[in-house]
Write a protein that holds these residues in place. Structure first.
Motif, short mmCIF file in Angstrom:
data_model
loop_
_atom_site.label_atom_id
_atom_site.label_comp_id
_atom_site.label_asym_id
_atom_site.label_seq_id
_atom_site.Cartn_x
_atom_site.Cartn_y
_atom_site.Cartn_z
N VAL A 228 3.28 2.51 -16.43
CA VAL A 228 3.37 2.59 -14.97
C VAL A 228 3.28 4.05 -14.52
O VAL A 228 2.58 4.38 -13.57
CB VAL A 228 4.67 1.92 -14.47
CG1 VAL A 228 4.84 2.13 -12.96
CG2 VAL A 228 4.65 0.43 -14.79
N ALA A 229 3.97 4.95 -15.25
CA ALA A 229 3.95 6.37 -14.88
C ALA A 229 2.57 6.98 -15.10
O ALA A 229 2.13 7.84 -14.35
CB ALA A 229 5.00 7.12 -15.69
N ALA A 230 1.87 6.49 -16.15
CA ALA A 230 0.57 7.07 -16.50
C ALA A 230 -0.59 6.36 -15.82
O ALA A 230 -1.74 6.54 -16.21
CB ALA A 230 0.39 7.04 -18.02
N LEU A 231 -0.28 5.56 -14.81
CA LEU A 231 -1.31 4.87 -14.02
C LEU A 231 -2.18 3.94 -14.86
O LEU A 231 -3.36 3.76 -14.58
CB LEU A 231 -2.18 5.90 -13.28
CG LEU A 231 -1.43 6.92 -12.42
CD1 LEU A 231 -2.41 7.91 -11.79
CD2 LEU A 231 -0.62 6.21 -11.33
N GLN A 232 -1.56 3.36 -15.88
CA GLN A 232 -2.30 2.37 -16.70
C GLN A 232 -2.05 0.96 -16.21
O GLN A 232 -2.70 0.01 -16.66
CB GLN A 232 -1.87 2.49 -18.16
CG GLN A 232 -2.25 3.82 -18.80
CD GLN A 232 -1.73 3.91 -20.21
OE1 GLN A 232 -0.51 3.90 -20.42
NE2 GLN A 232 -2.64 3.99 -21.17
N SER A 233 -1.08 0.84 -15.36
CA SER A 233 -0.70 -0.45 -14.78
C SER A 233 0.00 -0.14 -13.48
O SER A 233 0.60 0.93 -13.35
CB SER A 233 0.29 -1.19 -15.68
OG SER A 233 -0.35 -2.13 -16.47
N VAL A 234 -0.04 -1.08 -12.54
CA VAL A 234 0.63 -0.82 -11.27
C VAL A 234 2.12 -1.11 -11.40
O VAL A 234 2.96 -0.37 -10.92
CB VAL A 234 0.00 -1.67 -10.15
CG1 VAL A 234 0.69 -1.39 -8.82
CG2 VAL A 234 -1.49 -1.38 -10.06
N VAL A 235 2.40 -2.21 -12.06
CA VAL A 235 3.79 -2.57 -12.32
C VAL A 235 3.87 -3.07 -13.76
O VAL A 235 2.84 -3.28 -14.41
CB VAL A 235 4.30 -3.69 -11.36
CG1 VAL A 235 4.34 -3.20 -9.92
CG2 VAL A 235 3.44 -4.94 -11.51
N CYS B 97 10.77 8.32 -17.24
CA CYS B 97 9.37 8.43 -16.85
C CYS B 97 9.18 8.53 -15.33
O CYS B 97 8.06 8.49 -14.83
CB CYS B 97 8.57 7.22 -17.36
SG CYS B 97 8.46 7.20 -19.16
N GLY B 98 10.29 8.59 -14.59
CA GLY B 98 10.18 8.82 -13.15
C GLY B 98 9.67 7.64 -12.36
O GLY B 98 8.98 7.81 -11.35
#
Lengths: 489, 494
Positions: B155-162, B179-180
Motif C-alpha cells: 500500500v505504501a509503495a503504490l502496488q495496491s490501493v488497499v 510504513c506510514g
C-alpha cells in the motif's frame, strides 16, 4: 481369595443426523474403499483456515437421550480441543466436550437375569468421529474421511457392573434406547455403536478401585462378553500369582481367546485440552428443551391394555418386564417383538379388538413375520382378531385358518370374505359326504384291510383323507360316523 | 495517467464513476507499477498475472468497487496459491476463498497478488517469511514491520490501493505504523475468520490497510458482514461504517485517555513520544478532551500474550502433517508414521514457528497448564476488566502503535525477546477483542513514519473510525509517497 469385577462402559454412538458435526457434509456410512472420501469438504479434511460450525440437530438428539436417562442437561456447555497426532485425526485435535459435558449423570434401567437393575451414568457428551482406516497388506494404511466429523455421543457409565453379563445387558439396553429414540442406528458391525469397557477386579466386599485396563475394538456383544470374561480371569490370575495389573489398552485376540495389550498407557495421556476458541459456548434455550421434550414424547411407547393406556420409556427393559408379567410370551418372543415394531403393533391392536393375546401372538410370530419377510403385507389387526374368533368357534380348522390368513395377508380382504372365497362357509351335503367316503374306502384297500383285521384306529387315516378331499369343510364327527357306517364298524 | 497511482480508493472510485478512467485500465496500470517496483520492495509472494478477467459486479453505494486489493498470504484464495509464508504450504492451492476475499471479489474488486508475511503471522518484521524478507518502502534497509509487512509495503509503495491483512497481536497496525499507512483492527468477529489460516484463533482478526480512513470504512462496508461459516462472527448485518465515520456528533466532546504506562520513556523511543505529544495536541485542537490514565499490569501484557498465542498456535498448526495436502503430500509409505511426521514438520516450519509450537505445547502440558496457560487466561480476563473500567471514564484510548520506528533488517532477528517487545502497544486490543486503529503520526527526524493508535470499546468500530477521521483531518500527517517510491514513480513510464 474371591474377586469381583468392576466394569465401566464407554460407548460411542453415531448420532443420526443428516449432516456432520461441524460442517455441511452429508453423513453417509460407506463401506467400500471405492466410495472413500466422497463426502468430504475443507472443514472435515482440516484444511487451513476452516472453522467448525456446530450442528444443532446433534444437540437435540443428545438432549433427547438426556431426558431418557434423567441426566442433567447443561444450559451452558463448552467445547474443548483434545490433541494427539494420528493420521485419522485431520486437525491434530478432536473437538469434544471436556469440563462441561452436555449431559451429566443419569441412570438407565436394564434387565439382567430377568431382574431389573439400574446403571448409574457419568456423562454423555458430544464429539466428532475420526477417519476410517483401511489396513493394507503391505503395511500401509488408506484413509477414508467420509467418517471424519460424523457426530458422536460418548456415553460413559460409572464403574457399576460386576460381571460381563451385566455389562453386556446394559449395552444391549442402551442400544435399544438409542434406536427407539431415533437418536442413533446403533449398529455395532457398521461401527455406529462402539463399546469400550474399563475393567478392574477386587476382593469381594472391598470398595477399592484397582488399576483398570481398557479393551478396544470389540465389534459384537458376544465378543464383548468373551473379552470381559477373559480379562477378568487374567487379572484375577495376576493377583493370585502375587503380581500387579498394569494400566494398559488391550484388544481381543479371537484366535487365542485372550486379551492382548495394544500399548502401555503412560501415566496419563497428555491431550493438552483447552477451550475450543472457534466455537462459542453452547447455550440451550427453553425452546430447545421444549423441542427435545416434544421429540422425546413422540418416541414414548404407549399401549392399550385392559382398557388402560400404559406408557413405556423408549427402550426394551420396561416393556419386556411388562410382557413377561402380563402375558405368557417367552423372553425370546418378547425380544423378537421389540425388535419388530410393526409386528408388535399388529399384535397389540389384534389383541385390543378381540383379546386372546397368546393366539394373536402365534399368528403374528409364526404366520405374519415369515410371510412379511417374503412379501408385502396387507393384513389388518381386524383380520387376525376375526381368524382367532373363527378358530375359537371351530368354524375353521387350523389348515383352513392358515389359508384364510394367507388370503387376508396377500389381498387385504376381510376374513369373512376370504372364508367365503375359499368356500369354507359351505357345508358338505350328506350325499357328497357319502360319495367321498365311499371313494376314500375304495382308494385305500390296505388301510381298510387293516381295519378289518381289527386295527380300528386306522380309520383316522381315512378320516384325514376325507377332510383333505373336502378341504376341511366336512364336520369331522359326521365324516367319521359315515366312514364307520360304510365299513360296518 | 501514472499520477492516479497515488489516489485513495474513494478518489479512484469517483474517477471511475465520472468516466475519467475505467477500473480495468487502472488495474493494468497498477500491475505495471507493482511489477516495476517489486524488485526493490518485495511485497509479494505472488503477483497477479496478466489476463485477469474483469470482475462483473456493479458499483454499490458505500462499498469498495473496482479497486486493486492486495491480500496477505494468510488468507485463502482460489486464484492464487496460499502459503502462509511457510514451506509447509508451498504450492498449496486452497479449494475455497476466505469470506473476506470472496466479499471483495463479489463486490467487483481486483486482486494484485498475495503479500509476504512472517510465517503463519508469527513475527513483527516479515523477516520470518520462509521465502524472503520485504523492504520498508521508506528505507529499503529497514523492515516493513510484520507480520502483514507485505501488505503494508504494497500500500505504501503504490502496488495496491488497499490491502487485506490479519492481526493477532499487532500484525496489521504495527506494519501500518512502520510504513506510514492506516491499519485497522475491527472488533473480534466483525470480519469473518473463515479462510484466515489460524495462528491463535481467539486473537486472530482480519484487518485492513489503506492510505486513509475513508478507504477503511469502505472496506469495512464490504467485508464487515455476518458469516454463517464463522461461529464467532458477530458483525451487525446492516452497519454503514462510512456513515458512522462521517457522524461527527458521535465524537463531539469525546474524551481520549492517554495511557501513562505506554508513554514511558523507558519503553518508548523519544521520536515516538514526540510524535505522540504532537498527536495529543491535535486531538485537543479538534475538540477532544484528553485525560491521562493508568493501566495496571502493563508488565503482564506481553507474558500473557506470549503464553496464550503459542498455546493456540501449537494446536492450530497440528494439522500440517503432510497427509492430506501441503509439503510431504502424498506420503512416502516407506517411512514409518514417526519418520513421516519428522520429515514433514521439521523442515516444513521455520525457527520461530518451531519455537512457538514448542512453547505452546509446553504451556498446555499437564502439570504446566495451570501455572502458564490457565494463569494467562485469568490475566487476560483481568486486563479486559481493567480496560473496560477505563472506558467508563474515557471514550477512547490513545497510545503509540510501536515503541520505535521501523528497525533495520537483521537487527533483531536473533533476539526473539526484543522482537516480541515491539508488540507491547498492540497486543492489548487483541487480548480484549477491541477495535483499534493505527494512523500515520508524522515522520521522525530520520524521516521514518511514526504510528499512533486509538482503541475503542468492543463494537464501537464505527465511532472509532469517526475519531480516526477527525484526527486525520486535523493532523495533516496522512499518507505521503515515500521518497524511494517517488523516485521509482518518476522513472516509471506509465
Amino acid at each position: 481369595m474371591e474377586y469381583e469385577a468392576v466394569i465401566a462402559l464407554e460407548i460411542h454412538a453415531h448420532l443420526k443426523t443428516a449432516r456432520k458435526q461441524y460442517c455441511d457434509c452429508p453423513v453417509v456410512n460407506t463401506r467400500e474403499l471405492a466410495d472413500a472420501n466422497r463426502y468430504v469438504c475443507p472443514v472435515c479434511l482440516g484444511h487451513p483456515g476452516v472453522l467448525p460450525v456446530l450442528n444443532r440437530e446433534s444437540v437435540l438428539l443428545a438432549m433427547m437421550l438426556g431426558i431418557r436417562l434423567k441426566a442433567g442437561t447443561a444450559r451452558h456447555s463448552i467445547f474443548a480441543r483434545k490433541h494427539y497426532f494420528y493420521p485419522d485425526l485431520p486437525k491434530g485435535y478432536q473437538i469434544t466436550q471436556y469440563q462441561t459435558p452436555l449431559n451429566e449423570g443419569g441412570e438407565l434401567e436394564f434387565l439382567a437375569d430377568g431382574e431389573m437393575r439400574t446403571a448409574q451414568l457419568e456423562r454423555a457428551h458430544l464429539e466428532e468421529d475420526t477417519a476410517k482406516i483401511f489396513y493394507q497388506d503391505d503395511g500401509s494404511i488408506l484413509l477414508d474421511y467420509n467418517r471424519a466429523g460424523v457426530p458422536l455421543l460418548e456415553i460413559v457409565t460409572k464403574p457399576v457392573f460386576r460381571s460381563a453379563a451385566e455389562a453386556v445387558a446394559y449395552a444391549e439396553e442402551l442400544r435399544q434406547v438409542l434406536r427407539k429414540l431415533g437418536v442413533s442406528d446403533a449398529n455395532m458391525e457398521e461401527g455406529s455403536f462402539r463399546c469400550e469397557p474399563n475393567i478392574s477386579v477386587r476382593p469381594v466386599g472391598s470398595d477399592e478401585l484397582r488399576t483398570k485396563c481398557e479393551i478396544k475394538n470389540l465389534n459384537s456383544f458376544a465378543v464383548i462378553r468373551k473379552a470381559l470374561k477373559a480379562e477378568i480371569a487374567r487379572q484375577i490370575a495376576l493377583y493370585d500369582a502375587g503380581k500387579e495389573v498394569q494400566h494398559c489398552t488391550l484388544r481381543w485376540d479371537e484366535e487365542n481367546a485372550r486379551t492382548v495389550p495394544m500399548r502401555i498407557k503412560e501415566t496419563q495421556a497428555d491431550y493438552r485440552y483447552f477451550d475450543e476458541p472457534d466455537l462459542p459456548p453452547l447455550v440451550l434455550t427453553d425452546d430447545d428443551f421444549a423441542e427435545a421434550r416434544k421429540r422425546y414424547e413422540n418416541a414414548v411407547f404407549a399401549l392399550q391394555w385392559d382398557g388402560e393406556e400404559h406408557q413405556f420409556a423408549p427402550g426394551s427393559a420396561q416393556l419386556t418386564r411388562f410382557f413377561l408379567d402380563n402375558t405368557d410370551l417367552r423372553e425370546n418372543e418378547v425380544a423378537v417383538l421389540l425388535e419388530d415394531e410393526d409386528a408388535l403393533r399388529l399384535l397389540l391392536a389384534s389383541n385390543e379388538i378381540g383379546g386372546a393375546f397368546r393366539e394373536c401372538a402365534n399368528w403374528v410370530l409364526m404366520e405374519y413375520r415369515p410371510r412379511r419377510a417374503q412379501a408385502k403385507s396387507s393384513i389388518m389387526p381386524q383380520h387376525i382378531a376375526d381368524i382367532v374368533a373363527l378358530r375359537k368357534e371351530a368354524k375353521l380348522n387350523s389348515t383352513q385358518a392358515r389359508e384364510v390368513f394367507e388370503l387376508c395377508f396377500e389381498r387385504g380382504i376381510s376374513a369373512a370374505e376370504a372364508v367365503s372365497q375359499l368356500g369354507f362357509d359351505q357345508a358338505v351335503s350328506e350325499s357328497d359326504l357319502q360319495d367321498i367316503c365311499a371313494q376314500v374306502i375304495a382308494d385305500n384297500e390296505k388301510i381298510v384291510a387293516d381295519i378289518r383285521r381289527g386295527k380300528e384306529q386306522a380309520v383316522r387315516a381315512l378320516l384325514g383323507q376325507v377332510m383333505k378331499l373336502t378341504r376341511g369343510k366336512a364336520k369331522p364327527d359326521e365324516a367319521l360316523a359315515e366312514l364307520k357306517r360304510q365299513l360296518g364298524m | 495517467m501514472k499520477e492516479l497511482l497515488t489516489l485513495t480508493a474513494h478518489e479512484l472510485m469517483a474517477k471511475f464513476a465520472a468516466g475519467k478512467v475505467a477500473p480495468e485500465e487502472f488495474y493494468a496500470l497498477q500491475m505495471r507499477f507493482a511489477r516495476h517496483i517489486e524488485p526493490k520492495v518485495r511485497s509479494f509472494l505472488k503477483l497477479a498475472e496478466d489476463g485477469v478477467s474483469p470482475p462483473s459486479a456493479a458499483a454499490r453505494d458505500g462499498a469498495l468497487w473496482g479497486v486493486p486489493v492486495s491480500i496477505k498470504d494468510l488468507l485463502t484464495t482460489t486464484d492464487f496459491p496460499t502459503t502462509a509464508g511457510s514451506r509447509i504450504l508451498e504450492g498449496y492451492a486452497p479449494p475455497y476463498d476466505a469470506t473476506a476475499v470472496r466479499l471483495l471479489r463479489d463486490a467487483g474488486n481486483y486482486f494484485t497478488g498475495k503479500t509476504n508475511l512472517d510465517e503463519f503471522g508469527m513475527g513483527s518484521s516479515t523477516e520470518n517469511s520462509a521465502y524472503f524478507p520485504t523492504h520498508n518502502p521508506w528505507d529499503l534497509a529497514r523492515v516493513p514491520g510484520g507480520s502483514s509487512g507485505g501488505s503494508a509495503a504494497s500500500v505504501a509503495a503504490l502496488q495496491s490501493v488497499v490491502s487485506l491483512g490479519t492481526d493477532t497481536g499487532g500484525s496489521v497496525r504495527q506494519p501500518a505504523g512502520f510504513c506510514g499507512v492506516v491499519g485497522f483492527l475491527p472488533t473480534y468477529g466483525y470480519v469473518s475468520r473463515n479462510g484466515l489460516i489460524a495462528f491463535a484463533s481467539s486473537l486472530d482478526h482480519v484487518g485492513m490497510l489503506a492510505r486513509d480512513v475513508t478507504d477503511i470504512a469502505l472496506m469495512m462496508n464490504t467485508i464487515g458482514r455476518p458469516d454463517a461459516l464463522d461461529a464467532t462472527s458477530q458483525a451487525p448485518a446492516d452497519a454503514n461504517y462510512l456513515a458512522e465515520m462521517n457522524d461527527r456528533e458521535s465524537v463531539a466532546n469525546c474524551t481520549v485517555g492517554v495511557i501513562n504506562q505506554l508513554m514511558d520513556p523507558k519503553l518508548m523511543s523519544e521520536e515516538v513520544l514526540v510524535a505522540c505529544e504532537v498527536a495529543i495536541r491535535v486531538l485537543e485542537n479538534a475538540g477532544c478532551g484528553v485525560k491521562r490514565v493508568d493501566l495496571a499490569g502493563v508488565e503482564r501484557l506481553l507474558p500473557c500474550y506470549y503464553i496464550l498465542c503459542p498455546a493456540e498456535a501449537s494446536s492450530n498448526l497440528a494439522r500440517y502433517d503432510g497427509i492430506r495436502y501441503g509439503a510431504g503430500f502424498p506420503a512416502d509409505i516407506s517411512r514409518t508414521l514417526q519418520q513421516h511426521y519428522r520429515a514433514v514438520r521439521s523442515p516444513g516450519f521455520g525457527e520461530e514457528v518451531r519455537r512457538r509450537i514448542l512453547l505452546g505445547t509446553y504451556v498446555l502440558s499437564a502439570g504446566y497448564a495451570e501455572a502458564y496457560y490457565n494463569q494467562a487466561r485469568r490475566v487476560q480476563h483481568a486486563i479486559t476488566e481493567g480496560i473496560s473500567e477505563m472506558f467508563e471514564d474515557v471514550d477512547f484510548l490513545f497510545l503509540p502503535t510501536s515503541p520505535t520506528t521501523a528497525f533495520g533488517l537483521g537487527e533483531r532477528i536473533d533476539d526473539p525477546v526484543k522482537m516480541y517487545a515491539a508488540d507491547i502497544c498492540t497486543v492489548t486490543a487483541n487480548l480484549t477483542s477491541m477495535p483499534a486503529i493505527s494512523l500515520p503520526g508524522g515522520l521522525s527526524a530520520e524521516g521514518m513514519p511514526v504510528g499512533i493508535q486509538f482503541i475503542a470499546p468492543q463494537k464501537h468500530d464505527g465511532r472509532l473510525l469517526a475519531l480516526a477521521r477527525l484526527y486525520e483531518e486535523h493532523a495533516g500527517t496522512g499518507y505521503s509517497v515515500p521518497p524511494p517510491v517517488a523516485e521509482e514513480l518518476a522513472g516509471f513510464e506509465g
